[in-house]
Design a protein around this motif. Structure first.
Motif, short mmCIF file in Angstrom:
data_model
loop_
_atom_site.label_atom_id
_atom_site.label_comp_id
_atom_site.label_asym_id
_atom_site.label_seq_id
_atom_site.Cartn_x
_atom_site.Cartn_y
_atom_site.Cartn_z
N LEU A 35 0.77 -1.04 0.13
CA LEU A 35 0.02 -0.01 0.31
C LEU A 35 0.87 1.23 -0.01
N ALA A 36 0.54 2.24 -0.67
CA ALA A 36 1.18 3.55 -0.90
C ALA A 36 0.34 4.73 -0.99
N VAL A 37 -0.12 5.39 0.14
CA VAL A 37 -0.75 6.56 0.22
C VAL A 37 -0.14 8.06 0.09
N ASN A 38 -0.18 8.56 -0.84
CA ASN A 38 0.45 10.03 -0.75
C ASN A 38 -0.49 11.28 -0.67
N ASP A 39 -0.63 11.92 0.28
CA ASP A 39 -1.72 12.79 0.47
C ASP A 39 -1.18 14.16 0.73
N ILE A 40 -1.87 15.28 0.18
CA ILE A 40 -1.52 16.71 0.29
C ILE A 40 -2.92 17.34 0.31
N ASN A 41 -2.96 18.24 1.62
CA ASN A 41 -4.04 19.21 1.85
C ASN A 41 -3.71 20.72 1.60
N ASN A 42 -4.54 21.48 1.40
CA ASN A 42 -4.09 23.00 1.48
C ASN A 42 -2.77 23.34 0.96
N PHE A 43 -2.50 23.03 -0.41
CA PHE A 43 -1.40 23.11 -1.10
C PHE A 43 -1.49 24.63 -1.69
N ARG A 44 -0.50 25.33 -1.16
CA ARG A 44 -0.70 26.81 -1.57
C ARG A 44 0.94 27.26 -2.03
N ILE A 45 0.90 28.50 -2.89
CA ILE A 45 2.15 29.02 -3.44
C ILE A 45 1.75 30.56 -2.97
N THR A 46 2.66 31.27 -2.31
CA THR A 46 2.48 32.63 -1.95
C THR A 46 3.85 33.48 -2.27
N THR A 47 3.72 34.77 -2.16
CA THR A 47 4.75 35.67 -2.51
C THR A 47 4.85 36.66 -1.41
N SER A 48 5.84 36.99 -1.25
CA SER A 48 6.27 38.05 -0.14
C SER A 48 5.81 39.61 -0.40
N ALA A 49 5.74 39.77 -1.59
CA ALA A 49 5.53 40.98 -2.07
C ALA A 49 4.63 41.26 -3.20
N GLY A 50 3.92 41.97 -3.59
CA GLY A 50 3.07 42.20 -4.95
C GLY A 50 1.93 41.00 -4.88
N THR A 51 1.70 40.59 -6.09
CA THR A 51 0.64 39.92 -6.42
C THR A 51 1.21 38.73 -7.12
N LEU A 52 0.61 37.48 -7.24
CA LEU A 52 1.00 36.14 -7.80
C LEU A 52 -0.31 35.96 -8.64
N SER A 53 -0.24 35.38 -9.63
CA SER A 53 -1.27 34.92 -10.52
C SER A 53 -0.94 33.79 -11.46
N LEU A 54 -2.06 32.96 -11.74
CA LEU A 54 -1.82 31.76 -12.61
C LEU A 54 -2.53 31.80 -13.81
N THR A 55 -1.77 31.36 -14.91
CA THR A 55 -2.62 31.18 -16.29
C THR A 55 -1.99 29.94 -17.01
N GLY A 56 -2.92 29.45 -17.73
CA GLY A 56 -2.74 28.25 -18.75
C GLY A 56 -2.19 27.08 -17.80
N ALA A 57 -2.92 26.49 -16.75
CA ALA A 57 -2.67 25.49 -15.84
C ALA A 57 -3.26 24.40 -16.57
N ASN A 58 -2.32 23.16 -16.39
CA ASN A 58 -2.85 21.85 -16.83
C ASN A 58 -2.49 20.74 -15.90
N ARG A 59 -3.31 19.89 -15.54
CA ARG A 59 -3.24 18.95 -14.53
C ARG A 59 -3.50 17.62 -15.27
N ASN A 60 -2.48 16.66 -14.81
CA ASN A 60 -2.55 15.49 -15.51
C ASN A 60 -2.68 14.46 -14.55
N ALA A 61 -3.72 13.41 -14.47
CA ALA A 61 -3.93 12.41 -13.44
C ALA A 61 -3.93 11.11 -14.28
N SER A 62 -3.32 10.02 -13.96
CA SER A 62 -3.07 8.89 -14.62
C SER A 62 -2.89 7.82 -13.74
#
Length: 328
Positions: A35-62
């Protein structure tokens, strides 16, 4: 002289031993579990200054599984946007698949299965963060050689834009559950998990990005290894206050029924901040997580109960011949 009475006692003893041998033969069986379980909750990326934005995201689950003597279940994958979910139905092979829950696991008492499952829910940059899970599990209880393999991967890439220079922090809650065991000497069970998060240069990155990047173009990476003093940041050691409570990149295995391998931890906080401020501009965020389970049941040698029955039979035959010689 009457020899029938002691003879009947001797034969009765042999019968009792034979019954015990049959019981032992019935109880001894080959088998392997992983058995192998790999769990992550509340995964976030933050910056110390200004703003941070996302575009063109892709997620692949297989997910993929292989079960000897049955057709392999092929991988399935999806590509989605930054606020959507990347989820695929678990894949499973073998007679024990019925009732195994989606996006979860439960150690089944039904034998003979291999399954994999992976998903990612939520946006990485919201307060709630994203949830990511990868599970692989396999179990066999087979006479003779047999194998089962289950695996899954969850990957993603996102164009990450900073409005001004700032330090970048990865943070998330994570847990791991790895279990590897066999019931017969020679059987094998191996399990593994892997988590890697990185930021790399792209064509729109500021000029200073390439100067700080490694040969693969990665300027910042977090691969939790459980050593708070070991730098997962490719450009230096962990900064003060970084958390790396246990390794999320580990392999466990056994081929000894006396020694199971277990690495189980409840959710704990992980975080790592870049040791320099990234200049304003565009970057690529990448993440990859996976689990894998491989079990093999080898061609078994005669079981202890079988050997006991053979010994009892030979002893009974020798005793009968001696008594025949004495009465002749």
């Amino acid at each position: 002289m009457n020899v029938d009475h002691p003879r009947s006692k001797t034969l009765g003893l042999f019968a009792a031993l034979a019954a015990a041998g049959l019981l032992a033969a019935g109880q001894a069986q080959a088998g392997a579990y992983g058995l192998a379980v790999n769990d992550i909750n509340n995964f976030r990326i933050t910056t110390s200054a200004g703003t941070l934005s996302l575009t063109g995201a892709n997620r692949n689950a297989s997910d993929s599984t292989y079960f000897e003597n049955a057709a392999a279940v092929n991988p399935r994958a999806v590509n989605t946007g930054p606020a959507a979910n990347a989820d695929v139905l678990q894949v499973c092979a073998g007679g024990g698949c019925s009732g195994l829950p989606q996006n979860n696991y439960a150690h089944s008492t039904v034998l003979e299965f291999a399954r994999g499952d992976a998903h990612s829910f939520g946006n990485m940059l919201t307060t709630a963060g994203a949830t990511m899970r990868a599970v692989s599990e396999a179990q066999r209880d087979t006479v003779g050689a047999a194998s089962s393999t289950a695996g899954d991967t969850l990957t993603g890439s996102v164009n990450l834009t900073l409005s001004s220079a700032g330090f970048i922090t990865f943070s998330f809650m994570a847990r791991r559950d790895l279990r590897s065991s066999v019931t017969t000497l020679g059987d094998k069970s191996n399990v593994s998990i892997m988590d890697i998060f990185s930021i790399s240069c792209n064509a729109g990155s500021p000029a200073g990005c390439a100067a700080r990047a490694n040969a693969d173009g990665i300027v910042f990476q977090f691969a939790p290894d459980g050593d708070a003093n070991n730098g997962s940041d490719v450009n230096g050691n962990h900064t003060t206050g970084s958390l790396d409570p246990f390794s999320m990149n580990v392999t466990a295995g056994t081929n000894d029924p006396r020694t199971s391998r277990t690495f189980t931890n409840d959710f704990a906080l992980f975080s790592l901040t870049s040791n320099f401020a990234l200049p304003a501009g565009s970057y690529t965020l990448n993440f990859s997580k996976s689990t894998r389970t491989d079990i093999v049941v080898v061609q078994q040698v005669p079981e202890p109960g079988t050997l006991l029955l053979l010994g009892i039979g030979l002893a009974a035959l020798a005793s009968t011949r001696r008594r025949q010689a004495c009465t002749a």
